[in-house]
Each structure stands twice: as structure tokens, then as C-alpha cells.
Design a protein around this motif. Structure first.
Motif, PDB file in Angstrom:
ATOM      1  N   ALA A   1      60.516  20.647  22.632  1.00 17.66           N
ATOM      2  CA  ALA A   1      60.683  20.796  21.189  1.00 17.66           C
ATOM      3  C   ALA A   1      61.607  21.953  20.847  1.00 17.66           C
ATOM      4  CB  ALA A   1      59.324  21.015  20.536  1.00 17.66           C
ATOM      5  N   ASP A   2      62.189  22.582  21.875  1.00 17.09           N
ATOM      6  CA  ASP A   2      63.094  23.703  21.676  1.00 17.09           C
ATOM      7  C   ASP A   2      62.437  24.797  20.840  1.00 17.09           C
ATOM      8  OD1 ASP A   2      65.396  25.153  22.038  1.00 17.09           O
ATOM      9  OD2 ASP A   2      66.402  24.306  20.280  1.00 17.09           O
ATOM     10  N   LYS A   3      61.226  25.152  21.228  1.00 18.67           N
ATOM     11  CA  LYS A   3      60.502  26.208  20.523  1.00 18.67           C
ATOM     12  C   LYS A   3      60.523  27.525  21.291  1.00 18.67           C
ATOM     13  CE  LYS A   3      57.369  23.047  18.155  1.00 18.67           C
ATOM     14  NZ  LYS A   3      55.945  22.654  17.927  1.00 18.67           N
ATOM     15  N   GLY A   4      61.413  27.627  22.265  1.00 15.31           N
ATOM     16  CA  GLY A   4      61.493  28.852  23.029  1.00 15.31           C
ATOM     17  C   GLY A   4      60.864  28.702  24.403  1.00 15.31           C
ATOM     18  N   LYS A   5      60.742  29.807  25.097  1.00 17.44           N
ATOM     19  CA  LYS A   5      60.244  29.805  26.466  1.00 17.44           C
ATOM     20  C   LYS A   5      59.112  30.816  26.625  1.00 17.44           C
ATOM     21  CE  LYS A   5      61.788  30.611  31.247  1.00 17.44           C
ATOM     22  NZ  LYS A   5      62.943  31.037  32.091  1.00 17.44           N
ATOM     23  N   VAL A   6      58.041  30.375  27.253  1.00 18.84           N
ATOM     24  CA  VAL A   6      56.894  31.234  27.515  1.00 18.84           C
ATOM     25  C   VAL A   6      56.769  31.458  29.013  1.00 18.84           C
ATOM     26  CG1 VAL A   6      54.386  31.495  27.360  1.00 18.84           C
ATOM     27  CG2 VAL A   6      55.648  30.471  25.470  1.00 18.84           C
ATOM     28  N   GLU A   7      56.583  32.711  29.437  1.00 16.79           N
ATOM     29  CA  GLU A   7      56.352  33.062  30.837  1.00 16.79           C
ATOM     30  C   GLU A   7      55.083  33.898  30.920  1.00 16.79           C
ATOM     31  OE1 GLU A   7      60.017  34.675  32.756  1.00 16.79           O
ATOM     32  OE2 GLU A   7      60.830  34.418  30.735  1.00 16.79           O
ATOM     33  N   ALA A   8      54.245  33.596  31.888  1.00 14.69           N
ATOM     34  CA  ALA A   8      53.017  34.360  32.069  1.00 14.69           C
ATOM     35  C   ALA A   8      52.695  34.474  33.549  1.00 14.69           C
ATOM     36  CB  ALA A   8      51.854  33.702  31.331  1.00 14.69           C
ATOM     37  N   GLU A   9      52.106  35.605  33.928  1.00 16.90           N
ATOM     38  CA  GLU A   9      51.753  35.833  35.321  1.00 16.90           C
ATOM     39  C   GLU A   9      50.533  36.745  35.410  1.00 16.90           C
ATOM     40  OE1 GLU A   9      53.725  37.442  39.540  1.00 16.90           O
ATOM     41  OE2 GLU A   9      54.768  37.766  37.642  1.00 16.90           O
ATOM     42  N   LEU A  10      49.658  36.434  36.345  1.00 17.70           N
ATOM     43  CA  LEU A  10      48.530  37.291  36.699  1.00 17.70           C
ATOM     44  C   LEU A  10      48.673  37.685  38.158  1.00 17.70           C
ATOM     45  CD1 LEU A  10      45.506  35.487  34.987  1.00 17.70           C
ATOM     46  CD2 LEU A  10      46.628  37.587  34.242  1.00 17.70           C
ATOM     47  N   LYS A  11      48.408  38.954  38.472  1.00 16.03           N
ATOM     48  CA  LYS A  11      48.535  39.439  39.836  1.00 16.03           C
ATOM     49  C   LYS A  11      47.306  40.258  40.199  1.00 16.03           C
ATOM     50  CE  LYS A  11      52.536  40.889  41.304  1.00 16.03           C
ATOM     51  NZ  LYS A  11      53.762  41.704  41.492  1.00 16.03           N
ATOM     52  N   PHE A  12      46.866  40.108  41.457  1.00 12.42           N
ATOM     53  CA  PHE A  12      45.699  40.843  41.967  1.00 12.42           C
ATOM     54  C   PHE A  12      46.088  41.510  43.271  1.00 12.42           C
ATOM     55  CE2 PHE A  12      42.207  40.757  45.047  1.00 12.42           C
ATOM     56  CZ  PHE A  12      41.261  41.542  44.412  1.00 12.42           C
ATOM     57  N   MET A  13      45.706  42.783  43.449  1.00  8.20           N
ATOM     58  CA  MET A  13      46.014  43.530  44.673  1.00  8.20           C
ATOM     59  C   MET A  13      44.757  44.245  45.154  1.00  8.20           C
ATOM     60  SD  MET A  13      49.705  45.210  43.619  1.00  8.20           S
ATOM     61  CE  MET A  13      50.200  45.429  45.328  1.00  8.20           C
ATOM     62  N   HIS A  14      44.562  44.243  46.483  1.00 10.77           N
ATOM     63  CA  HIS A  14      43.383  44.902  47.053  1.00 10.77           C
ATOM     64  C   HIS A  14      43.710  45.458  48.440  1.00 10.77           C
ATOM     65  CE1 HIS A  14      39.268  45.796  48.143  1.00 10.77           C
ATOM     66  NE2 HIS A  14      39.363  45.011  49.197  1.00 10.77           N
TER      67      HIS A  14
ATOM     68  N   GLY B   1      41.791  50.998  46.429  1.00 11.92           N
ATOM     69  CA  GLY B   1      42.494  50.429  45.300  1.00 11.92           C
ATOM     70  C   GLY B   1      42.265  48.938  45.160  1.00 11.92           C
ATOM     71  N   THR B   2      41.839  48.515  43.967  1.00 13.04           N
ATOM     72  CA  THR B   2      41.724  47.101  43.605  1.00 13.04           C
ATOM     73  C   THR B   2      42.240  46.988  42.178  1.00 13.04           C
ATOM     74  OG1 THR B   2      39.763  46.847  45.000  1.00 13.04           O
ATOM     75  CG2 THR B   2      40.190  45.122  43.382  1.00 13.04           C
ATOM     76  N   ALA B   3      43.347  46.327  41.986  1.00 14.86           N
ATOM     77  CA  ALA B   3      44.017  46.372  40.692  1.00 14.86           C
ATOM     78  C   ALA B   3      44.504  44.998  40.269  1.00 14.86           C
ATOM     79  CB  ALA B   3      45.204  47.334  40.757  1.00 14.86           C
ATOM     80  N   TYR B   4      44.820  44.895  38.979  1.00 11.42           N
ATOM     81  CA  TYR B   4      45.404  43.669  38.458  1.00 11.42           C
ATOM     82  C   TYR B   4      46.639  44.017  37.631  1.00 11.42           C
ATOM     83  CZ  TYR B   4      44.275  44.420  33.566  1.00 11.42           C
ATOM     84  OH  TYR B   4      44.260  44.922  32.291  1.00 11.42           O
ATOM     85  N   GLY B   5      47.511  43.056  37.483  1.00  8.40           N
ATOM     86  CA  GLY B   5      48.651  43.164  36.580  1.00  8.40           C
ATOM     87  C   GLY B   5      48.783  41.859  35.825  1.00  8.40           C
ATOM     88  N   ALA B   6      49.193  41.940  34.572  1.00  5.75           N
ATOM     89  CA  ALA B   6      49.352  40.739  33.752  1.00  5.75           C
ATOM     90  C   ALA B   6      50.635  40.828  32.949  1.00  5.75           C
ATOM     91  CB  ALA B   6      48.156  40.568  32.813  1.00  5.75           C
ATOM     92  N   LYS B   7      51.280  39.686  32.771  1.00  3.14           N
ATOM     93  CA  LYS B   7      52.525  39.602  32.012  1.00  3.14           C
ATOM     94  C   LYS B   7      52.470  38.403  31.085  1.00  3.14           C
ATOM     95  CE  LYS B   7      57.339  38.101  32.684  1.00  3.14           C
ATOM     96  NZ  LYS B   7      58.366  37.743  33.701  1.00  3.14           N
ATOM     97  N   LEU B   8      52.904  38.604  29.848  1.00  4.23           N
ATOM     98  CA  LEU B   8      53.011  37.516  28.889  1.00  4.23           C
ATOM     99  C   LEU B   8      54.306  37.727  28.114  1.00  4.23           C
ATOM    100  CD1 LEU B   8      51.755  35.017  27.602  1.00  4.23           C
ATOM    101  CD2 LEU B   8      50.552  36.535  26.001  1.00  4.23           C
TER     102      LEU B   8
END
Length: 465
Positions: free
Chosen positions: A29-42, A56-63
Motif C-alpha cells: 500500500a506504499d505506507k512506508g517501511k517498518v523494521e523491528a529487531e529483538l536481541k538477547f545476549m548472555h 551479563g544478561t541483556a536485551y536490545g530492541a529496535k523499532l
């Protein structure tokens, strides 16, 4: 922008906005682009000597959302979050001499969930002209570096053109920068206080008794370029003027040249080139690089560890590198060499790591007078399952180090080396599971009676929506 969040809401939002179905519908529909990511590290294990990260046990998130073009203009917005995962990390690890907090997983000293609007930019494109300005991941050879849960960001404004066939020209002004999660590790564990590994001033320094030395720069916050370079918030410069040219007009050949001028701080010139050719059933690729950095003013000398660092007389650094890669159908192997010269190491303030011999925890090629070698290979057992291994050796440098940037000076007593083994499995296209092992010996091992060796095993998982 920094505030406490819950992991669940951002995960739900990411899933809702960027599921494969909704993303496909929005694209159609040409409404743009969405990118998302979840990351886990231990961290699974360590050498138990208090030198390498053990806790260390951590997370990262991107939207991120990029709007469709309107009169050739697009808006990009990227929201990032990082922190301790379900309160699993022991942030008092510094009090135990046999433990060390994995500072490079977090952007807050206590692991609190921290969020940042790291990308907020406008882009204009028409024919062969592009203009971009605002907060962004500014990807050039001397501003791109390994990231963990949250990357570095730069506020930059620039113009580029491809009007000449095969040639891209760019002119940018970088005015501010935000330090990502790995900035403290770049300075401390990787750089060992030499000011050469990708961040000059640590956001904070945890002393041997576990207390924190104040006065560092806050991560996940945009600071002026001069503040990032010197740690002095009273300084102010025009930032970094970046001129770039990349040529790819001939088959199998690519060459680029970059100049980074930071008034009152440094001038850095970098060139590289690659040539690829098929030979029988394999592909060969040859790379070469050269970097020269000099000082431009007194800010570096005035802020070089209060007069005790290697940069009190300015900057005089050169780096030369060669790399050869051979690639088959299911495998790849390479050999690389770097040699640094001059009276200092590289004053590496803004997150650059182009050296061919860099490894997961070592960037010694940026230190003073180092010959470095690295070999590596990759083998694909299956299309989505592969193993990578590399070994690097770094000759003794003339750079003076410190543990976490404090304490007595450390002098090189031996060659540094690092063995890395990484196993990667991608069960589906959007998911990656990674297990990596690093065995490292610092060139300062034994200096002032310190055991500076590392044996590190870590697990990483990421999912892109």
C-alpha cells in the motif's frame, strides 16, 4: 531521551507493527517501511580472573519506521532500547575480584532499561542527488564499529551525488554523537585505556572495589563531537567535516577515499581498494588500505590523561593493511596484515574500526608501532548453519595502557593474540542463534603483576520482524 521501559510492551508493539503480514501489506500500500529487531545476549563462562566479562544478561530492541516519499522527501525514525534482561545480571560483580560486569551490554551503569530516539532524519532524493540530515547510523569507514545491544549514533547533515557514472561523491558535517552500549568496552577491555579502540573517554569507570568513578560521559545521549573526543563538556568545535569518494566503475574493482577533518582535534585521511577475480572454481579478492592521522590543535594534548598519555605532543599515526580472501561454494578463507607506524597510536574517538586484523576483543592495530597478522576461515555445513574461526597475533606496541582507564600504567611485555570461534545457525530467515568463544592474551599480561588473559563464551539470539 531516556526512560525506563518494560520489555513486553516494546516487543508487542514490534510484533504488531512489523509482523511479516503487516509489513507486506504496508509495502504493497506504499505506507512506508517498518523494521523491528529483538536481541538477547548472555555470558555462559569466563576465565574467572577478574579481567574478562563474567556477568551479563541483556536485551536490545529496535523499532524503526520510514515514511513513503512525499515530494521526494522521506522521514526516518528509529527507537532503540537496551537493558538488563529480567533482572538476571549481578551488577555488584565488580566487588568480587574474580568477576567483572559485561559493561558493553548496557548503556546504564546499573543496567536500567534505557531508550533513545537514535534515528530521526529527513532524506531528499531526486535523480542522482541525495540530501540527508539528522540523527542516524552514519555508516562510513571511520564511524562504523561493532555493536551489541545499542549502536553508536551520529547527528550528521550531508549531500551526495552519483552524477558521474561509477562514482559517488559525498560531503557531510557530523555535529554530535551518542555512545552506544559497547563504548565503555571499546575504551576499557578492548582499548585497555590506550585511547585507540573506538571511544576516548569511558562513560564511567568501575574501580577494583566496585565503586564508580564519577565524571564520565552519559551513554545513549547526544554530545558534541569535541566532548566525545576529549571528555570535556566545556569545549565546542564545528564537528567533523567528512569528504568521501567511492569508485566502482570498473568490473570487480572498488576504491574509496575519505577525509575526516575535526577542527582543533585531528585530521584523518583513509583510502582502501579491492579487486576480485574468478580463478577456476573459486573467487579471489585482494584488499589494501592506508590511514594517516595528524593533530589539528591542542584539544587532544590538553586532554591526554592529564599530561600522562601518549598524545601529549599531538598525533602522528599511520596504518597500512593488506588482505587476501579465497571463496569456494561452501567455504571461505582469508589472511590479513596490518602495520602501524608513527610517534603515537590512533586517537580513535568516534567509533571507527576499518583495520583488517581487528577481532572480537582486540583492536591493537590502532596502537603505536604494531605489526599484526590474522587468518580465518568459514565453512557452511548447511545453507543456514556455518562455523567461523580466526586467529590474530599483534606485536608488542609502544602504547601505554591502564586497566579501566585508572591505576598504574601498563607496558607491553608480550605479543597479544586472540582465537575466536563462532557458530551461527539461522533456523528461519528472520532468526539468528550465535555461540562465540574467544581466547585472548593481552600484551600487558604480567605488567604490574596483573593476569590479563581471557577465555570467554557467549550466546546471542536475535529476531528481525
Amino acid at each position: 531521551m531516556k526512560n525506563k521501559l518494560k520489555l513486553l510492551p516494546i516487543a508487542i508493539a514490534a510484533c504488531t507493527l512489523a509482523s511479516p503480514l503487516s509489513a507486506k501489506e504496508e509495502a504493497s500500500a506504499d505506507k512506508g517501511k517498518v523494521e523491528a529487531e529483538l536481541k538477547f545476549m548472555h555470558i555462559l563462562s569466563d576465565a574467572e580472573n577478574g579481567y574478562d566479562p563474567s556477568e551479563g544478561t541483556a536485551y536490545g530492541a529496535k523499532l524503526k519506521y520510514t515514511t513513503p516519499a512525499w515530494n521526494n522527501v522521506k522521514l526516518g525514525m528509529g527507537y532503540y532500547s537496551a537493558g538488563d534482561f529480567l533482572n538476571q545480571t549481578d551488577f555488584d560483580a565488580g566487588f568480587d575480584s574474580d568477576k567483572r560486569l559485561a559493561r558493553g551490554m548496557f548503556v546504564d551503569p546499573d543496567g536500567d532499561e534505557t531508550s533513545l530516539l537514535g534515528e530521526f532524519y529527513l532524506g531528499f532524493a531526486i535523480d542522482k542527488l541525495q540530501i540527508v540530515g539528522g540523527r542516524q547510523r552514519y555508516m562510513t569507514p571511520l564511524t562504523t564499529i561493532t555493536a551489541s545491544t545499542m549502536p553508536n549514533f551520529h547527528e550528521a547533515y550531508g549531500i551526495s551525488t552519483t552524477a558521474v557514472p561509477g562514482l559517488k561523491l559525498s560531503l557531510d558535517q557530523v555535529v554530535r554523537m551518542s555512545l552506544g552500549a559497547r563504548a565503555a568496552t571499546d575504551f576499557g577491555l578492548i582499548g585497555e585505556g590506550t585511547q585507540t579502540a573506538g571511544a576516548v573517554r569511558p562513560p564511567e569507570v568501575r574501580l577494583a572495589d566496585g565503586t564508580i568513578r564519577p565524571g564520565g560521559l552519559e551513554q545513549a545521549k547526544f554530545h558534541e563531537i569535541s566532548t566525545i573526543a576529549t571528555g570535556d563538556e566545556t569545549t565546542s568545535t564545528d564537528g567533523i567535516t567528512v569528504v568521501g569518494a567511492t569508485y566502482s566503475g570498473l568490473k570487480n574493482l572498488k576504491a574509496s577515499a575519505w577525509n575526516y577533518y575535526a577542527g582543533d582535534i585531528s585530521n584523518t585521511f583513509y583510502i582502501d581498494g579491492s579487486y576480485a577475480l574468478p580463478l577456476g572454481g573459486v573467487k579471489l579478492k585482494f584488499d589494501a588500505q592506508y590511514l594517516n592521522q595528524t593533530d589539528d590543535g591542542t584539544l587532544v594534548q590538553d586532554n591526554a590523561w592529564g599530561g600522562t598519555g601518549n598524545f601529549t605532543d599531538g598525533i602522528d599515526y599511520n596504518l597500512f593493511g593488506l588482505k587476501a580472501t579465497v571463496k569456494g561454494k561452501k567455504w571461505m578463507a582469508f589472511a590479513a596484515y596490518n602495520d602501524s607506524s608513527g610517534d603515537t597510536g590512533m586517537y580513535n574517538s568516534w567509533g571507527g574500526d576499518p583495520a583488517y586484523t581487528s577481532s572480537i576483543f582486540s583492536r591493537n592495530a590502532y596502537r603505536e608501532n604494531v605489526s599484526a597478522y590474522k587468518i580465518g576461515a568459514k565453512y557452511n555445513f548447511l545453507k543456514n548453519l556455518f562455523l567461523m574461526a580466526s586467529y590474530a597475533d599483534y606485536g608488542q606496541s609502544d602504547s601505554v595502557g591502564r586497566i579501566s582507564g585508572v591505576g598504574p600504567h601498563l607496558e607491553a611485555l608480550t605479543d597479544a593474540d586472540e582465537l575466536d570461534v563462532v557458530l551461527v545457525w539461522k533456523p528461519i530467515k528472520s532468526t539468528m542463534l550465535k555461540l562465540f568463544y574467544a581466547d585472548r592474551t593481552s600484551e600487558y599480561d604480567g605488567s604490574n603483576g596483573k593476569e590479563l588473559t581471557q577465555e570467554h563464551l557467549r550466546f546471542v539470539a536475535s529476531y528481525k520482524f
